[in-house]
Motif scaffolding. Structure first.
Motif, mmCIF file in Angstrom:
data_model
loop_
_atom_site.group_PDB
_atom_site.id
_atom_site.type_symbol
_atom_site.label_atom_id
_atom_site.label_comp_id
_atom_site.label_asym_id
_atom_site.label_seq_id
_atom_site.Cartn_x
_atom_site.Cartn_y
_atom_site.Cartn_z
ATOM 1 N N GLU A 169 -4.848 -8.290 -1.214
ATOM 2 C CA GLU A 169 -3.699 -8.486 -2.085
ATOM 3 C C GLU A 169 -2.543 -7.566 -1.705
ATOM 4 O O GLU A 169 -1.374 -7.978 -1.737
ATOM 5 N N GLN A 170 -2.844 -6.329 -1.328
ATOM 6 C CA GLN A 170 -1.795 -5.404 -0.904
ATOM 7 C C GLN A 170 -1.145 -5.867 0.392
ATOM 8 O O GLN A 170 0.075 -5.776 0.541
ATOM 9 N N ASP A 172 -15.586 -6.357 0.608
ATOM 10 C CA ASP A 172 -14.967 -5.618 -0.499
ATOM 11 C C ASP A 172 -13.471 -5.917 -0.633
ATOM 12 O O ASP A 172 -12.766 -5.281 -1.398
ATOM 13 N N ARG A 173 -12.993 -6.920 0.118
ATOM 14 C CA ARG A 173 -11.608 -7.397 0.123
ATOM 15 C C ARG A 173 -10.626 -6.435 0.783
ATOM 16 O O ARG A 173 -9.421 -6.633 0.704
ATOM 17 N N PRO A 175 0.830 -1.210 0.000
ATOM 18 C CA PRO A 175 0.000 0.000 0.000
ATOM 19 C C PRO A 175 0.866 1.264 0.000
ATOM 20 O O PRO A 175 1.953 1.295 0.581
ATOM 21 N N THR A 176 0.363 2.298 -0.650
ATOM 22 C CA THR A 176 1.105 3.549 -0.792
ATOM 23 C C THR A 176 1.538 4.108 0.556
ATOM 24 O O THR A 176 2.697 4.504 0.729
ATOM 25 N N ARG A 177 0.643 4.147 1.524
ATOM 26 C CA ARG A 177 0.981 4.734 2.823
ATOM 27 C C ARG A 177 2.110 3.947 3.503
ATOM 28 O O ARG A 177 3.027 4.526 4.075
ATOM 29 N N LEU A 178 2.054 2.622 3.428
ATOM 30 C CA LEU A 178 3.102 1.821 4.049
ATOM 31 C C LEU A 178 4.433 2.047 3.330
ATOM 32 O O LEU A 178 5.484 2.156 3.973
ATOM 33 N N ALA A 179 4.400 2.154 2.013
ATOM 34 C CA ALA A 179 5.633 2.438 1.255
ATOM 35 C C ALA A 179 6.220 3.784 1.676
ATOM 36 O O ALA A 179 7.449 3.918 1.796
#
Length: 139
Positions: A96-97, A63-64, A2-6
């Motif tokens: 998936e992320q 919604d996964r 995920p963008t925030r974790l990156a």
């Protein structure tokens, strides 16, 4: 990932070593209190690799997206910080992320040079159990 974790990983990796521990401890307050659905941590999994009592639960929503809950005493700020990083970095992430998060996340952040190997091992175990719970719910 995920963008925030990156973004969090990049911030830590770029930070001077003397600031990393301070940055880490800022995340120890990111864990929201447990909801009533987990009285006495019922339904949560303990992570015995952590030096302190640490519990987690991941739920894959219809919604996964993945919802996470963590419980760790305030007297364990480093371990709470691992959970805070995941709580912040994985908010609204898809299954998936979450599964795409690298297993060596904490090493990539440069934490292996700032904290003990035992603590890093505990953080890796938290991530591994979280990913396992997600994987079990989508297969």
């Amino acid at each position: 990932m995920p963008t925030r974790l990156a973004e969090i990983v990049e911030e830590f990796a770029a930070a001077p070593r003397e600031v990393v521990l301070e940055m880490l401890l800022e995340f120890s307050d990111e864990i929201p209190p447990l909801p009533a659905e987990f009285p006495d941590r019922a339904g949560m999994e303990q992570v015995p690799e952590c030096q302190t009592a640490f519990f987690l639960r991941a739920r894959v929503n219809p919604d996964r997206t993945v919802t996470t809950w963590f419980d760790c005493p305030p007297e364990a700020p480093t371990t709470r910080a691992f959970a805070g990083i995941l709580a912040d970095g994985l908010a609204d992430a898809s299954a998936e992320q979450v599964l795409a998060v690298p297993d060596d996340l904490y090493q990539r952040m440069g934490l292996a040079q700032a904290i003990s190997p035992l603590r890093v091992r505990g953080g890796n175990a938290i991530l591994a159990r979280l990913k396992r719970q997600v994987r079990e719910q989508i297969t």
